[in-house]
Design an enzyme around this catalytic site. Structure first.
Site, PDB file in Angstrom:
ATOM      1  N   LYS A 121     -14.869   8.022  -3.593  1.00  0.00           N
ATOM      2  CA  LYS A 121     -16.093   8.305  -2.829  1.00  0.00           C
ATOM      3  C   LYS A 121     -16.719   9.620  -3.280  1.00  0.00           C
ATOM      4  O   LYS A 121     -17.949   9.725  -3.443  1.00  0.00           O
ATOM      5  CB  LYS A 121     -15.776   8.375  -1.326  1.00  0.00           C
ATOM      6  CG  LYS A 121     -15.426   7.014  -0.732  1.00  0.00           C
ATOM      7  CD  LYS A 121     -14.771   7.110   0.641  1.00  0.00           C
ATOM      8  CE  LYS A 121     -14.070   5.787   0.948  1.00  0.00           C
ATOM      9  NZ  LYS A 121     -13.072   5.884   2.023  1.00  0.00           N
ATOM     10  N   THR A 172      -8.726   6.558  -2.052  1.00  0.00           N
ATOM     11  CA  THR A 172     -10.079   6.008  -2.154  1.00  0.00           C
ATOM     12  C   THR A 172     -11.111   7.113  -1.908  1.00  0.00           C
ATOM     13  O   THR A 172     -12.255   6.996  -2.355  1.00  0.00           O
ATOM     14  CB  THR A 172     -10.297   4.846  -1.155  1.00  0.00           C
ATOM     15  OG1 THR A 172      -9.748   5.233   0.109  1.00  0.00           O
ATOM     16  CG2 THR A 172      -9.634   3.578  -1.625  1.00  0.00           C
ATOM     17  N   LYS A 174       0.471  14.681   0.645  1.00  0.00           N
ATOM     18  CA  LYS A 174      -0.905  14.943   0.193  1.00  0.00           C
ATOM     19  C   LYS A 174      -1.136  16.435  -0.092  1.00  0.00           C
ATOM     20  O   LYS A 174      -2.138  16.827  -0.663  1.00  0.00           O
ATOM     21  CB  LYS A 174      -1.909  14.441   1.221  1.00  0.00           C
ATOM     22  CG  LYS A 174      -1.897  12.902   1.359  1.00  0.00           C
ATOM     23  CD  LYS A 174      -2.861  12.420   2.417  1.00  0.00           C
ATOM     24  CE  LYS A 174      -2.719  10.946   2.767  1.00  0.00           C
ATOM     25  NZ  LYS A 174      -3.390  10.047   1.806  1.00  0.00           N
ATOM     26  N   LYS A 234      -8.647  13.878   4.377  1.00  0.00           N
ATOM     27  CA  LYS A 234      -7.724  12.741   4.355  1.00  0.00           C
ATOM     28  C   LYS A 234      -6.725  12.961   5.462  1.00  0.00           C
ATOM     29  O   LYS A 234      -6.691  14.040   6.060  1.00  0.00           O
ATOM     30  CB  LYS A 234      -7.024  12.637   3.002  1.00  0.00           C
ATOM     31  CG  LYS A 234      -6.408  13.973   2.537  1.00  0.00           C
ATOM     32  CD  LYS A 234      -5.798  13.887   1.146  1.00  0.00           C
ATOM     33  CE  LYS A 234      -6.776  13.974   0.010  1.00  0.00           C
ATOM     34  NZ  LYS A 234      -6.962  12.716  -0.715  1.00  0.00           N
ATOM     35  N   ARG A 235      -5.902  11.965   5.757  1.00  0.00           N
ATOM     36  CA  ARG A 235      -4.857  12.175   6.755  1.00  0.00           C
ATOM     37  C   ARG A 235      -3.961  13.340   6.337  1.00  0.00           C
ATOM     38  O   ARG A 235      -3.775  13.603   5.145  1.00  0.00           O
ATOM     39  CB  ARG A 235      -4.016  10.901   6.926  1.00  0.00           C
ATOM     40  CG  ARG A 235      -4.680   9.860   7.789  1.00  0.00           C
ATOM     41  CD  ARG A 235      -4.956  10.356   9.208  1.00  0.00           C
ATOM     42  NE  ARG A 235      -3.768  10.367  10.019  1.00  0.00           N
ATOM     43  CZ  ARG A 235      -3.426   9.432  10.883  1.00  0.00           C
ATOM     44  NH1 ARG A 235      -4.204   8.394  11.096  1.00  0.00           N
ATOM     45  NH2 ARG A 235      -2.300   9.529  11.578  1.00  0.00           N
ATOM     46  N   HIS A 239       0.800  -1.236   0.000  1.00  0.00           N
ATOM     47  CA  HIS A 239       0.000   0.000   0.000  1.00  0.00           C
ATOM     48  C   HIS A 239       0.828   1.278   0.000  1.00  0.00           C
ATOM     49  O   HIS A 239       0.258   2.364   0.108  1.00  0.00           O
ATOM     50  CB  HIS A 239      -0.926   0.056   1.212  1.00  0.00           C
ATOM     51  CG  HIS A 239      -1.980  -0.991   1.228  1.00  0.00           C
ATOM     52  ND1 HIS A 239      -3.233  -0.800   0.697  1.00  0.00           N
ATOM     53  CD2 HIS A 239      -1.963  -2.253   1.706  1.00  0.00           C
ATOM     54  CE1 HIS A 239      -3.951  -1.901   0.861  1.00  0.00           C
ATOM     55  NE2 HIS A 239      -3.195  -2.796   1.473  1.00  0.00           N
TER      56      HIS A 239
END
Ligand code: 26V
Length: 806
Positions: free
Chosen positions: A658, A654, A552, A546-547, A358
């Site tokens: 969504k 993911t 990110k 998100k985290r 992952h």
């Protein structure tokens, strides 16, 4: 699964309240009603659960075990009601009783046994496995404390313990009879038997009981009930010495009990950097050993066959390397306890295990110090050592071209054990979670392993359960979809493609828009209740949830907001489509820069939201304590989905799927599953910008990037960074110097400045595109239509046909 109508359901709740809570429908608290409904569901589930197990036993069907340190399941009440066909009846009953259904469902504590994407993926997979009718079980840890609860105090993240079990958890069943003993430490003795085989015995080991708690996993309208088995660490009877309080040993003993219970004490909250913490290693071995003992016991119960036949009836998927001790643990049991020789044990082991990778972020890869494994798991160390010897030997003899690479491929090197290498060597399948991620594994990160084992590598692009992430969280949109294309998409999500016939249908687009507005109002109401900020529901809801990680790039999003703010200050009459920027994110407690970004978002929000010049044009909100339940509130209201990781870094993502499924348009980089989303919806229905993975990897390999030169060349960038450094946001000048320094003096390791210009321009396009609402709704519908491909049902069918062969 049930024969209830609203009247009998009403009576059933009444009965439960009377018998279990000694109260009435009028007097009951929301919590008592919640427990009553959960109990009604459990009554329906129990016989089906039993029957599912009977069927698996009788049909002797092949089973998959999904081992994961994380299962981020969130609340179960609504999805359980939905899956057994009771949701509408229950909602109606509650409304008739003058209760708000969401108030009742909110009584359930959100089960946060995971950090982020990896844990939520495991939960979506369980839902799809059951809904597709496969025999598959999750195996994880019943952490007493889940992921910390986040509070924001003066813009700073503060972590509070998440004691989710303080009230009864109605979905679990304790199974003490199936407890197994797990042993740590001690000394290993080897005796050679007459036939030359080895007999292994241990001295002075510590033993712990792993006690299972089973949570049912309901399939959608198919009467299937699978199991999520969560293991809890308890004192083993062998160690319970029954001391009395006067004993000298008494406090020592209490200490010992405490240290045992700590094994399932809490979930590690850092998913960004690997730390060789012994307790975490204990957790991993605890989970793996308990699960494998359980798998073997199940095999023996279902079949009268030797363990060598296990791979025909069983497959074990390990979620990242966290459960990769499964390789040596299986070898240990097969050899030491079952009497198989090395070769046969190796054949069985490597035919049972499949590994999913992952992440390629090197700081997250697990490498345990040899000394720690030697101390805690001496026998496993001996086996890992032998696996490594044989593996290196095999490369040497069969792949002369790789001889000078052996030290890079070795499982043990520089006194560390490389768990990814162990997992690859010990599994028959290695998969990445999106096309680009698998390609990077094959051609870069695990290149040499790919040369050795080309057939093991495969891609399984992630997915999400459309039942939770569309049908359940967005009932308005779901019903409008059903109105036009019928209900079959719920069973066959690719049927959402039939929506393409309605992308020019004005009335349908109008209803879609109404649903979006409805969701935006609900979210605005929540935000107002939480923090007293009024959102403009005519603004674009631009969402990044998100985290919090540097890769990110929440920071790039904030820079863009500061830039827009500057533009508006310079020209208050600027023609701009109003925007609401919505953030939610937890930072790992020790991740300093991530916490700085959270603080920055709050400081920017307070400047922007309180500036009278800005009026209703810009708003920034940070919603605290991001978890599954909060995601369920935000996602239906999202219009722009921010997926802006530095290309090559986000394995899949993911949240992108969504939000797309709820009609948001992705603003993203060519990273992870964004690429597949673009390929599928087409360039006209997504906003893509920025460096490619190739360009990023090339910069890392050969240099050539200079952040400072962008700072000097781009006035927009310079202004934002100078404001950051000059105390415009925050109470003192030095407030954000670490963020500033990281960009200026560590050469902006995630290319925020490099992608900033293209990001700003992309947002200008978004601003313009939104003004043509007809066009925007057409894009939204096109995204929803294509989102069926990203259902985890599709992902699971691929695992089943390519890896699991169920
Ligand atoms: C890593 C670590 C490292 C140190 C110990 C604790 C710990 C706990 C969790 C993790 C998980 C990191 C990997 C991860 O979450 N990957 C995410 O997996 C998602 C599902 O495949 C994928 O969508 C995301 O892109 C990827 O970042």
């Amino acid at each position: 699964m049930h024969n209830y109508d609203p009247a009998s359901f009403h009576t059933a709740i009444e009965g439960k309240l009377k018998r279990k809570h000694r109260t009435t429908l009028e007097e009951a608290t929301d919590k008592e009603i919640y427990y009553s409904i959960a109990s009604i569901i459990q009554d329906l589930v129990m016989p089906k659960w039993f029957e599912t197990n009977q069927e698996i036993q009788q049909n002797k069907s092949k089973q998959v075990y999904y081992i994961s340190m994380e299962f981020l399941i969130g609340r179960l009440i609504e999805s359980n009601l939905q899956n057994c066909g009771l949701l509408d009846i229950c909602n109606q009953t509650l409304l008739d009783l003058g209760r708000r259904p969401e108030r009742i469902y909110e009584q359930e504590h959100d089960a946060a046994l995971g950090n982020g994407g990896l844990g939520r993926l495991a939960a979506c997979f369980l839902d799809s496995i059951a809904s597709l009718g496969y025999a598959g079980h999750g195996s994880g840890i019943r952490y007493r404390y889940g992921l910390f609860e986040q509070r924001i105090i003066h813009g700073n993240q503060v972590e509070l313990p998440d004691y989710w079990l303080k009230e009864e958890y109605p979905w679990e069943t304790r199974k003490p009879d199936e407890a197994v003993e797990i042993r740590f430490g001690g000394t290993v003795h080897e005796h050679k038997r007459r036939d030359g085989s080895l007999e292994i015995s241990y001295e002075n080991t510590d033993s712990v009981m792993a006690v299972p708690y089973d949570v049912p996993v309901l399939g959608y309208h198919n009467e299937v009930v699978n199991t999520l088995r969560l293991w809890s660490a308890e004192l083993s009877p062998a160690e319970n010495k029954g001391l009395s309080a006067s004993d000298q040993q008494y406090y020592h003993h209490l200490d010992h009990i405490h240290s045992i219970e700590q094994i399932s004490g809490f979930l590690y909250p850092d998913d960004s950097t690997f730390e060789g913490k012994e307790l975490r290693l204990k957790q991993q071995y605890f989970l793996v050993s308990a699960t494998i003992k359980n798998i073997i016991a199940n095999f023996r119960r279902n079949h009268d066959l030797p363990l060598s036949m296990m791979p025909e009836y069983t497959v074990i998927q390990i979620n990242d390397t966290h459960p990769s001790l499964a390789v040596p643990e299986l070898m240990r049991i097969l050899m030491d306890e079952e009497g198989y020789g090395w070769e046969k044990a190796w054949q069985i082991t490597t035919n049972l295990l499949a590994y999913t990778n992952h992440t390629t972020l090197s700081e997250a890869l697990e490498k345990w110090p040899v000394s720690m494994i030697q101390n805690l798991l001496p026998r496993l160390y001996m086996i890992i050592h032998e696996i490594n010897e044989r593996f290196c030997e095999q490369i040497y003899t069969t792949h002369p071209e790789l001889r000078d690479k052996i030290h890079e491929l070795a499982i043990i090197s520089y006194e560390q054990i490389h768990m990814a290498h162990l997992a690859i060597v010990g599994s028959f399948s290695v998969n990445g979670v999106a096309k680009i991620h698998t390609e990077i594994l094959k051609n870069k990160e695990m290149k040499n392993f790919y040369t050795l084992y080309p057939k093991k590598f495969n891609n399984k692009t992630n997915g999400i359960t459309h039942r939770r992430w569309l049908q359940q969280v967005n009932p308005c949109l779901a019903s409008k979809i059903t109105d036009v294309i019928g209900p079959r998409w719920v069973h066959e999500p690719h049927k959402l493609m039939n929506l393409l016939r309605y992308t020019n249908d004005a009335p349908f687009l109008e209803t879609m828009k109404d649903c979006k507005q409805h969701s935006k109002h609900l979210l605005a109401k929540y935000v107002y209740e939480q923090q007293g900020v009024k959102l403009n529901t005519d603004s674009i809801f631009d969402v990044q949830i998100k985290r919090l990680h540097e890769y990110k790039r929440q920071l790039m999003n904030v820079f863009h907001i500061i830039y827009l703010y500057n533009e508006l200050k310079d020209n208050p009459n600027m023609d701009i489509t109003p925007r609401t920027f919505i953030f939610a994110a937890k930072a790992a407690p020790s991740y300093h820069l991530a916490k700085e970004v959270i603080k920055l978002i709050h400081h920017v929000a307070s400047v922007v939201n309180n500036d009278p010049d800005i009026k209703d044009k810009l708003k920034v909100v940070f919603l605290e304590n991001y978890n599954v339940s909060l995601a369920e509130k935000i996602i239906p209201a999202a219009e722009v989905s921010e997926q802006i990781s530095t290309a090559s870094k986000e394995a899949s993502g993911t949240g992108n799927m969504k939000m797309m499924m709820n009609g948001a348009i992705t603003c993203g980089t060519l990273d992870g599953a964004n690429i597949e989303i673009r390929d599928f919806v087409g360039d006209d229905n997504i906003f893509i910008f920025g460096l490619t993975a190739e360009q990023v990897l090339d910069y890392y390999a050969h240099g050539g990037y200079d952040a400072k030169s962008i700072y000097h060349a781009d006035v927009r960038v310079k202004r934002v960074l100078d404001q950051l450094n000059g105390g415009v946001f925050g109470s003192q000048e030095i407030e954000f110097k670490d963020l500033f320094y990281n960009i200026m003096y560590h050469n902006d390791p995630f290319f925020v400045l490099k992608d900033f210009g293209p990001y700003v321009e992309t947002h200008e396009m978004i601003d313009r595109a939104y003004r043509d609402q007809n066009h925007w709704q057409r894009m939204a519908a096109t995204n929803i239509a294509h989102s069926g491909k990203f259902s985890s049902d599709r992902t699971i069918m691929e695992y089943v046909s390519d890896i699991w062969k169920l």
